[in-house]
Design an enzyme around this catalytic site. Structure first.
Site, PDB file in Angstrom:
ATOM      1  N   SER A 188      32.049  21.578   8.710  1.00  0.00           N
ATOM      2  CA  SER A 188      31.901  20.269   8.097  1.00  0.00           C
ATOM      3  C   SER A 188      30.417  19.879   8.086  1.00  0.00           C
ATOM      4  CB  SER A 188      32.773  19.249   8.858  1.00  0.00           C
ATOM      5  OG  SER A 188      32.868  18.028   8.178  1.00  0.00           O
ATOM      6  N   ASP A 199      42.082  21.940   2.187  1.00  0.00           N
ATOM      7  CA  ASP A 199      40.976  21.031   2.504  1.00  0.00           C
ATOM      8  C   ASP A 199      40.529  20.361   1.211  1.00  0.00           C
ATOM      9  OD1 ASP A 199      38.692  19.706   3.277  1.00  0.00           O
ATOM     10  OD2 ASP A 199      37.679  21.478   4.086  1.00  0.00           O
ATOM     11  N   HIS A 229      41.240  19.530   6.055  1.00  0.00           N
ATOM     12  CA  HIS A 229      39.880  19.713   6.564  1.00  0.00           C
ATOM     13  C   HIS A 229      39.878  19.997   8.067  1.00  0.00           C
ATOM     14  CE1 HIS A 229      35.570  19.428   6.548  1.00  0.00           C
ATOM     15  NE2 HIS A 229      35.562  18.428   7.399  1.00  0.00           N
TER      16      HIS A 229
END
Length: 411
Positions: free
Chosen positions: A171, A340, A373
C-alpha cells in the site's frame, strides 16, 4: 546522532518458551535521533528528527543482507514479534517476517521504521517543536514520500548499509519502496511493491479528502491545535477510519462477514428504525472507528494522506512513468490482488509495463484472493509462497546461508 536504548521487557511480557513458532520473539524499539538538518520537498527544513526503529535478525559482516520494511498508513515500526511493553501487540506483518518465514530473519537483517510525521515514536505533529516548547500540531511541515526516503537513507548510513538487499512495502509502503528505487537507485538491490500504485487515482484522492474533511470539521479539531485544549477529534477520526476501512475490504468479504444481518429487535420484538446501529456491518464499522480514534493522531492522518495524494514520480516527466523510472537499477517483484479495488491490479500493470519498457527485471504475481486491499496483510499461502520464493532468489544471489527453519510456506 543520538540513540536511546530500547527498554527492557516488562514483567508482563510472555516467557520466551511460549512464543509461537517462527516468532522473532519479544522486541523493543530504538529511537535514533539525527541532528543534521533535513531539507524537505516543500521548502521547509527540519533541524533534527527522531526515527523509531525495530530490527530483527543479524546484519552480516558484508552488510549485504539488510531488508527495509516500509509501513502502510496506520502502521508503524512494529513489524514483527511481540512488543515488550504491550504483550498483546503483535507486529502488523508478523505472518511475513520471522525465522523461516517468507522474509526469513535467520538470513536477513530486517529493519522496521516508523515514518517521519507518524505518531508511533518518530518525530511528527505530536512531538515538541523546539522553537516553541509545544507540540508541532498543525504547524508540522508537509511531507512527501521522497522526504521519508531521504530521512531513512541516513538510517541506512547509521547501520553502515550502503545497499539494501531489498526494500519492501504494501500500500503506502509500496509507494515508498518504489520511491527508494527511484530516489536512491544505487542503494536498492530488489524492490518489492505489494498492493500499491505509482500514483493515486482521482477516486482514491477523493476518499482521502472525505476522511480529512471528517476530521477537520470535527469541533474538537480546533484548527489542529486540539492538544492545547486536552481534547481529541474522536468523531472525525472514527468516521475517517470507517471510510478507509470500507475501501480496504472487498464486497465479497463484507457480504460473507455481515450480509444484511440486522441486530436483535427490542424487548417488544420490533425493530425501532432510527439513526442508531441497525445492521451488524454498522456495528463493526463503528467499533473499528472508535478503536482507531483511541490510538491514532488526527494531524498525522492528515499529513500522511496528503503524502499519499502528492506521490507521483511521473509528474515531472509529463506523466510518463517509464521516463520517471529510467534510472532505476533494482530488480522488482510486484504483487496485486484481484479483489483489491482501492489499488486494483491495473495500477500494478502500469508499473510493470513501465519497468519492462526500461528493460528492468520484473516478476509479477496477481493473486486471486477474496480479501480486497487488506489481502496484503494476510497469510494467503499462494501470496506468501511468491514472496518466499523471491527472497530465496535474493539469498542465492547474495550467497546467504540456506534456510535453517521450516516454518515457511515452501518448506
Amino acid at each position: 546522532m543520538t540513540v536511546i536504548s530500547p527498554s527492557q521487557p516488562s514483567a508482563a511480557s510472555p516467557p520466551t518458551d511460549v512464543l509461537p513458532a517462527g516468532s522473532v520473539g519479544i522486541v523493543s524499539p530504538e529511537f535514533i535521533a539525527f541532528d543534521e538538518p533535513l531539507a524537505l520537498a516543500g521548502g521547509q527544513v527540519l533541524n533534527g528528527y527522531t526515527l523509531a526503529v525495530e530490527t530483527y535478525g543479524e546484519l552480516n559482516t558484508q552488510r549485504s543482507n539488510a531488508v527495509l520494511i516500509c509501513h502502510a498508513l496506520n502502521a508503524s515500526h512494529h513489524v514483527a514479534g511481540i512488543d515488550a511493553d504491550q504483550p498483546d501487540s503483535i507486529g502488523w506483518w508478523d505472518n511475513m517476517v520471522g525465522p523461516g518465514k517468507a522474509v526469513d530473519t535467520d538470513r536477513f537483517f530486517v529493519i522496521g521504521v516508523n515514518n517521519l510525521g507518524s505518531c508511533f515514536g518518530s518525530t511528527g505533529p505530536l512531538s515538541i517543536n523546539p522553537d516553541t516548547g509545544s507540540p508541532w500540531g498543525a504547524s508540522f511541515p508537509l511531507l512527501t514520500v521522497e522526504d521519508w526516503v531521504h530521512a531513512q537513507a541516513r538510517l541506512a548510513d547509521y547501520f553502515g548499509i550502503a545497499k539494501f538487499a531489498a526494500v519492501m512495502g504494501g500500500s503506502l509502503g509500496g509507494m515508498q519502496a518504489l520511491s527508494w528505487a527511484i530516489t536512491c537507485p544505487e542503494r536498492v538491490g530488489d524492490c518489492i511493491v505489494v498492493a500499491s500504485t505509482a500514483r493515486l487515482s482521482a477516486q482514491n484522492i477523493a476518499f482521502n479528502e472525505v476522511a480529512r474533511r471528517a476530521i477537520i470539521t470535527d469541533p474538537d479539531f480546533r484548527g489542529g491545535n486540539y492538544y492545547e485544549y486536552g481534547v481529541v477529534p474522536t468523531h472525525g477520526l472514527s468516521v475517517a477510519r470507517m471510510v478507509g476501512h470500507i475501501t480496504y475490504q472487498s464486497d465479497e468479504v463484507m457480504a460473507e462477514k455481515f450480509g444484511r444481518t440486522q441486530r436483535a429487535p427490542g424487548p417488544d420484538g420490533a425493530f425501532h428504525y432510527n439513526y442508531d446501529v441497525e445492521f451488524e456491518v454498522e456495528s463493526y464499522l463503528r467499533y473499528q472507528g472508535e478503536k482507531f480514534s483511541r490510538y491514532f493522531d488526527a494531524n498525522t492522518y492528515l499529513l500522511l494522506t496528503r503524502a499519499l495524494d502528492y506521490f507521483d514520480p511521473a509528474r515531472d516527466c509529463g506523466g510518463d512513468l517509464a521516463q520517471a523510472l529510467r534510472d532505476v537499477q533494482a530488480r522488482f517483484l510486484v504483487v496485486s490482488f484481484t479483489t483489491d479495488w482501492r489499488f486494483a491490479p491495473e495500477h500494478s500493470h502500469e508499473l510493470v509495463r513501465a519497468l519492462l519498457k526500461n528493460k528492468r527485471e520484473v516478476t509479477y504475481a496477481e493473486i486471486n484472493a477474496s480479501h480486497g486491499h487488506d489481502a496484503f496483510l494476510l497469510g494467503d499461502r499462494r501470496y506468501h509462497a511468491v514472496v518466499q520464493g523471491y527472497y530465496d532468489q535474493i539469498a542465492a544471489r547474495l550467497s546467504l546461508p540456506a534456510r535453517a527453519h521450516t516454518t515457511g510456506v515452501l518448506a
